[in-house]
Design a protein around this motif. Structure first.
Motif, PDB file in Angstrom:
ATOM      1  N   ALA A  98       0.823  -1.210   0.000  1.00 40.66           N
ATOM      2  CA  ALA A  98       0.000   0.000   0.000  1.00 40.66           C
ATOM      3  C   ALA A  98       0.864   1.270   0.000  1.00 40.66           C
ATOM      4  N   SER A  99       2.119   1.147   0.434  1.00 40.16           N
ATOM      5  CA  SER A  99       2.960   2.344   0.599  1.00 40.16           C
ATOM      6  C   SER A  99       3.863   2.627  -0.581  1.00 40.16           C
ATOM      7  N   ARG A 100       4.208   1.592  -1.322  1.00 38.37           N
ATOM      8  CA  ARG A 100       5.175   1.748  -2.404  1.00 38.37           C
ATOM      9  C   ARG A 100       4.526   1.317  -3.721  1.00 38.37           C
ATOM     10  N   GLY A 101       5.065   1.736  -4.814  1.00 36.04           N
ATOM     11  CA  GLY A 101       4.503   1.345  -6.112  1.00 36.04           C
ATOM     12  C   GLY A 101       4.992  -0.022  -6.556  1.00 36.04           C
ATOM     13  N   ILE A 102       4.952  -0.983  -5.649  1.00 39.41           N
ATOM     14  CA  ILE A 102       5.538  -2.303  -5.946  1.00 39.41           C
ATOM     15  C   ILE A 102       4.748  -3.030  -7.045  1.00 39.41           C
ATOM     16  N   VAL A 103       3.436  -3.165  -6.822  1.00 34.73           N
ATOM     17  CA  VAL A 103       2.610  -3.913  -7.786  1.00 34.73           C
ATOM     18  C   VAL A 103       2.619  -3.200  -9.141  1.00 34.73           C
ATOM     19  N   GLN A 104       2.424  -1.892  -9.110  1.00 34.57           N
ATOM     20  CA  GLN A 104       2.374  -1.128 -10.353  1.00 34.57           C
ATOM     21  C   GLN A 104       3.724  -1.195 -11.068  1.00 34.57           C
ATOM     22  N   GLY A 105       4.796  -1.112 -10.282  1.00 28.02           N
ATOM     23  CA  GLY A 105       6.139  -1.162 -10.865  1.00 28.02           C
ATOM     24  C   GLY A 105       6.414  -2.508 -11.519  1.00 28.02           C
ATOM     25  N   ILE A 106       6.033  -3.577 -10.839  1.00 34.00           N
ATOM     26  CA  ILE A 106       6.250  -4.925 -11.394  1.00 34.00           C
ATOM     27  C   ILE A 106       5.436  -5.089 -12.677  1.00 34.00           C
ATOM     28  N   GLU A 107       4.178  -4.621 -12.605  1.00 33.80           N
ATOM     29  CA  GLU A 107       3.320  -4.727 -13.805  1.00 33.80           C
ATOM     30  C   GLU A 107       3.950  -3.980 -14.978  1.00 33.80           C
ATOM     31  N   TRP A 108       4.450  -2.771 -14.695  1.00 34.15           N
ATOM     32  CA  TRP A 108       5.047  -1.958 -15.761  1.00 34.15           C
ATOM     33  C   TRP A 108       6.260  -2.682 -16.370  1.00 34.15           C
ATOM     34  N   VAL A 109       7.118  -3.224 -15.507  1.00 35.90           N
ATOM     35  CA  VAL A 109       8.321  -3.917 -16.012  1.00 35.90           C
ATOM     36  C   VAL A 109       7.896  -5.070 -16.925  1.00 35.90           C
ATOM     37  N   ASN A 110       6.907  -5.840 -16.481  1.00 36.32           N
ATOM     38  CA  ASN A 110       6.496  -7.010 -17.266  1.00 36.32           C
ATOM     39  C   ASN A 110       5.825  -6.648 -18.589  1.00 36.32           C
ATOM     40  N   GLN A 111       5.372  -5.400 -18.680  1.00 32.99           N
ATOM     41  CA  GLN A 111       4.749  -4.978 -19.950  1.00 32.99           C
ATOM     42  C   GLN A 111       5.802  -4.607 -21.012  1.00 32.99           C
ATOM     43  N   GLN A 112       7.058  -4.505 -20.603  1.00 35.41           N
ATOM     44  CA  GLN A 112       8.084  -4.086 -21.571  1.00 35.41           C
ATOM     45  C   GLN A 112       8.417  -5.247 -22.515  1.00 35.41           C
ATOM     46  N   ASP A 113       8.927  -4.877 -23.649  1.00 33.04           N
ATOM     47  CA  ASP A 113       9.250  -5.854 -24.695  1.00 33.04           C
ATOM     48  C   ASP A 113      10.497  -6.658 -24.299  1.00 33.04           C
ATOM     49  N   PRO A 114      10.378  -8.003 -24.207  1.00 28.55           N
ATOM     50  CA  PRO A 114      11.549  -8.808 -23.816  1.00 28.55           C
ATOM     51  C   PRO A 114      12.710  -8.662 -24.814  1.00 28.55           C
ATOM     52  N   GLY A 115      12.423  -8.147 -26.015  1.00 31.24           N
ATOM     53  CA  GLY A 115      13.492  -7.967 -27.008  1.00 31.24           C
ATOM     54  C   GLY A 115      14.314  -6.698 -26.763  1.00 31.24           C
ATOM     55  N   THR A 116      13.846  -5.835 -25.858  1.00 31.05           N
ATOM     56  CA  THR A 116      14.568  -4.585 -25.586  1.00 31.05           C
ATOM     57  C   THR A 116      15.950  -4.903 -25.023  1.00 31.05           C
ATOM     58  N   ASP A 117      16.981  -4.165 -25.497  1.00 29.26           N
ATOM     59  CA  ASP A 117      18.297  -4.464 -24.899  1.00 29.26           C
ATOM     60  C   ASP A 117      18.374  -3.806 -23.518  1.00 29.26           C
ATOM     61  N   TYR A 118      19.291  -4.313 -22.695  1.00 27.15           N
ATOM     62  CA  TYR A 118      19.308  -3.912 -21.287  1.00 27.15           C
ATOM     63  C   TYR A 118      19.528  -2.413 -21.111  1.00 27.15           C
ATOM     64  N   ALA A 119      20.418  -1.840 -21.906  1.00 28.08           N
ATOM     65  CA  ALA A 119      20.728  -0.406 -21.755  1.00 28.08           C
ATOM     66  C   ALA A 119      19.468   0.430 -22.003  1.00 28.08           C
ATOM     67  N   ALA A 120      18.703   0.023 -23.025  1.00 31.19           N
ATOM     68  CA  ALA A 120      17.479   0.776 -23.341  1.00 31.19           C
ATOM     69  C   ALA A 120      16.437   0.591 -22.240  1.00 31.19           C
ATOM     70  N   LEU A 121      16.336  -0.666 -21.778  1.00 28.95           N
ATOM     71  CA  LEU A 121      15.372  -0.949 -20.700  1.00 28.95           C
ATOM     72  C   LEU A 121      15.733  -0.145 -19.448  1.00 28.95           C
ATOM     73  N   ASN A 122      17.026  -0.124 -19.166  1.00 26.97           N
ATOM     74  CA  ASN A 122      17.499   0.582 -17.984  1.00 26.97           C
ATOM     75  C   ASN A 122      17.174   2.070 -18.086  1.00 26.97           C
ATOM     76  N   LYS A 123      17.371   2.629 -19.250  1.00 28.58           N
ATOM     77  CA  LYS A 123      17.100   4.058 -19.459  1.00 28.58           C
ATOM     78  C   LYS A 123      15.604   4.346 -19.243  1.00 28.58           C
ATOM     79  N   LEU A 124      14.804   3.435 -19.799  1.00 26.73           N
ATOM     80  CA  LEU A 124      13.350   3.563 -19.654  1.00 26.73           C
ATOM     81  C   LEU A 124      12.929   3.484 -18.178  1.00 26.73           C
ATOM     82  N   MET A 125      13.521   2.532 -17.483  1.00 23.91           N
ATOM     83  CA  MET A 125      13.181   2.340 -16.061  1.00 23.91           C
ATOM     84  C   MET A 125      13.532   3.580 -15.247  1.00 23.91           C
TER      85      MET A 125
END
Ligand code: MLT
Length: 391
Positions: A98-125
């Motif tokens: 209830a205090s942190r954006g844990i669920v929303q954050g996890i959901e957002w991460v899982n919505q990203q394209d698994p083909g994204t390279d790590y540097a791009a994903l990291n920048k997005l995060m």
């Protein structure tokens, strides 16, 4: 041989406390001496004239018609504290969710394209993470309503997390008061606890007195944006009032293990499928405690952790050859009638203990001679005797 009918999957660690040479245990046992149950809803159909006890492997007994079973002289046990740690851990989890954006954050991460390279994903995060920012528990105030086994553990854990802890429990037992950390600040009423708390957590049984305890009126006392956690039972909270509180901002979040359909998909509700006590450890602990309590009762008549009968333990004395258990309505003169039947039959009393709770009284009477079937029948024939048996 004792017979125990089981409902639901009971942990083997509990079942093995009932030795096979003395106990027949399983779902198919009919007219059993006792029932061992988890979540199955029992009714009058599960009563049989031989049934003496029901043990619930869990704390809540709202799946058992306790009042009706009491009238039939059936002792209902629960296992307070046996799953308290599991529930406490989920309450802590609920507060963090209830205090942190844990669920929303996890959901957002899982919505990203698994083909994204790590540097791009990291920048997005890094660009997105501000959306999932929250607050810390340390320094916040939690109000614990109900200070039994679970409430006390939640209070203690919250203290260790650096929270201020307020407590309210008008029905606290002496044992529970002893268990309570001395940093818990006692509140005289619900309103004072609720109006001072950032988190309010409920640890109460679902009984008539707690029905809709959290209603529209009391929700007005919440600090704006406060979090309500319900790991007790649905009936304690008026869901429509909670929905209104969530929608008008009075409540920041409702975390519950008992989701009503109207709460589904609400952005400010964190809903779990009654998993507070769903750990291997809790299931083992509850089954062991329930089985031990049933054994103590079936073999010796002793009662520990009953929700409808008085607690009573009578040590076995070497001088007695039989123990008589009598359940009767709690009216004057009952014990006298039973004792005079025994006296007329020349059976001496070696030791005895008698206690009452509400409308029911329970007696254990150790005897120097074994009562015959005829003597037992005479005792059972007393109008206000509900049950009588030897053990
Ligand atoms: C309890 O009553 O002990 C908990 O809600 C868990 C359960 O029902 O199994």
């Amino acid at each position: 041989m004792y017979t125990i009918q089981t409902f639901n999957k009971i942990s083997e660690k509990g079942l093995c406390r009932l030795p096979r040479q003395e106990y027949q245990v399983g779902p198919d046992q009919q007219d059993a001496d006792a029932i061992l149950v988890r979540s199955q809803v029992l009714s009058s159909a599960n009563l049989n004239p031989n049934l003496k006890a029901v043990a619930r492997a869990g704390a809540g007994v709202n799946n058992i018609p306790v009042e009706e079973y009491t009238k039939q002289g059936v002792v209902v046990f629960n296992t307070p504290g046996a799953n308290a740690n599991a529930v406490k851990e989920l309450v802590l989890c609920g507060m963090l969710l209830a205090s942190r954006g844990i669920v929303q954050g996890i959901e957002w991460v899982n919505q990203q394209d698994p083909g994204t390279d790590y540097a791009a994903l990291n920048k997005l995060m890094e660009a997105q993470k501000a959306n999932f920012k929250g607050g810390e528990l340390a320094g916040k105030t939690i109000g614990v309503i109900g200070l039994g086994a679970i409430g006390a553990l939640v209070a203690e854990a919250a203290i260790h997390l650096g929270m201020r802890v307020l407590g309210y429990d008008p029905a606290i037992t002496v044992d529970a008061a002893w268990r309570l950390a001395n940093q818990v600040e006692k509140q005289e009423n619900l309103n004072s606890l609720i109006s001072r708390s950032d988190f309010v957590t409920l640890h109460l049984p679902a009984i008539e007195a707690t029905k809709n305890l959290i209603d529209g009126k009391i929700i007005n006392y919440f600090k704006s944006g406060a979090v309500l956690l319900n790991y007790s039972r649905d009936a304690i909270v008026d869901t429509s009032a909670v929905l209104e509180g969530l929608d008008n901002g009075r409540l920041g979040c409702y975390v519950t293990d008992f989701p009503m359909p109207s709460l589904l998909k609400h952005p400010k509700a964190i809903l779990m499928p009654h998993i507070g006590a769903s750990t291997d450890e809790a299931e083992d602990n509850c089954a062991i405690m329930a089985a031990d309590q049933l054994r103590g009762f079936l073999e010796h008549g002793n009662i520990r952790n009953s929700v409808n009968f008085p607690a009573l333990t009578l040590e076995r004395s070497g001088a007695a050859v039989a123990r008589l258990a009598v359940v009767n309505q709690n009216v004057p003169g009952m014990l006298g009638q039973v004792l005079s039947i025994l006296a007329n039959r020349g059976i001496n009393v070696v030791d005895m203990l008698s206690k009452s709770r509400g409308d029911i009284a329970y007696n254990l009477i150790d005897l120097a001679g074994a009562p015959t079937a005829e003597t037992l029948a005479e005792i059972r024939a007393i109008e206000q005797v509900v049950k009588a048996w030897t053990l």
